[in-house]
Write an enzyme that holds these catalytic residues in place. Sequence first.
Site, PDB file in Angstrom:
ATOM      1  N   TYR A  26     -61.073 -65.329  -8.393  1.00 13.97           N
ATOM      2  CA  TYR A  26     -62.348 -64.797  -7.930  1.00 13.97           C
ATOM      3  C   TYR A  26     -62.999 -63.795  -8.877  1.00 13.97           C
ATOM      4  O   TYR A  26     -64.114 -63.351  -8.612  1.00 13.97           O
ATOM      5  CB  TYR A  26     -62.165 -64.159  -6.547  1.00 13.97           C
ATOM      6  N   HIS A 101     -69.660 -70.890  -4.484  1.00 15.18           N
ATOM      7  CA  HIS A 101     -68.243 -70.511  -4.480  1.00 15.18           C
ATOM      8  C   HIS A 101     -67.911 -69.911  -5.836  1.00 15.18           C
ATOM      9  O   HIS A 101     -68.321 -70.453  -6.873  1.00 15.18           O
ATOM     10  CB  HIS A 101     -67.345 -71.717  -4.213  1.00 15.18           C
ATOM     11  N   ARG A 112     -59.044 -77.371   0.144  1.00 16.23           N
ATOM     12  CA  ARG A 112     -60.279 -76.693  -0.260  1.00 16.23           C
ATOM     13  C   ARG A 112     -61.343 -77.659  -0.797  1.00 16.23           C
ATOM     14  O   ARG A 112     -62.461 -77.257  -1.085  1.00 16.23           O
ATOM     15  CB  ARG A 112     -59.984 -75.634  -1.323  1.00 16.23           C
TER      16      ARG A 112
END
Length: 151
Positions: A26, A101, A112
């Site tokens: 992330y 995302h 996912r």
Amino acid sequence: MSSQPKILLVNGPNLNLLGRREPGHYGHHTLEQIVDDLKQSATQAGIQLDHIQSNAEHLLIEAIHNSDADMVIINPAAFTHTSVALRDALLGVAIPFIEVHLSNVHSREPFRHHSYFSDKAIGVICGLGAQGYQFALQAAIARIHAAEKQG
């Protein structure tokens, strides 16, 4: 359309932990940094950017229901793979949306790979980290300005 064009930025569960949660997936930017950068860019374009982040699905749904935005940028996070209710909220208000995302969900675990949002989004951006939000914002601004010229 509202007098000043408006974009609603919706961030789902665990995104409040950005900057410290799995930075390999992330990145190191905090959600606050991302939102501040987006608000600055939106203001420069004459767009109001409203933001909600919640770990509670019903709060995200209520924010969408109550919005008078011209566009939505949404990172549903884990709700991507589970939330028919959030999908239905977006469809119910008929506000065009862009799905974002931070990580490339297609290079991660198989669960996912499925999104309840992608088939209804006007666009999907994934795997580009915090920069993906800026790309989504620029696309949303361009659509708003194009709609203003048409109507």
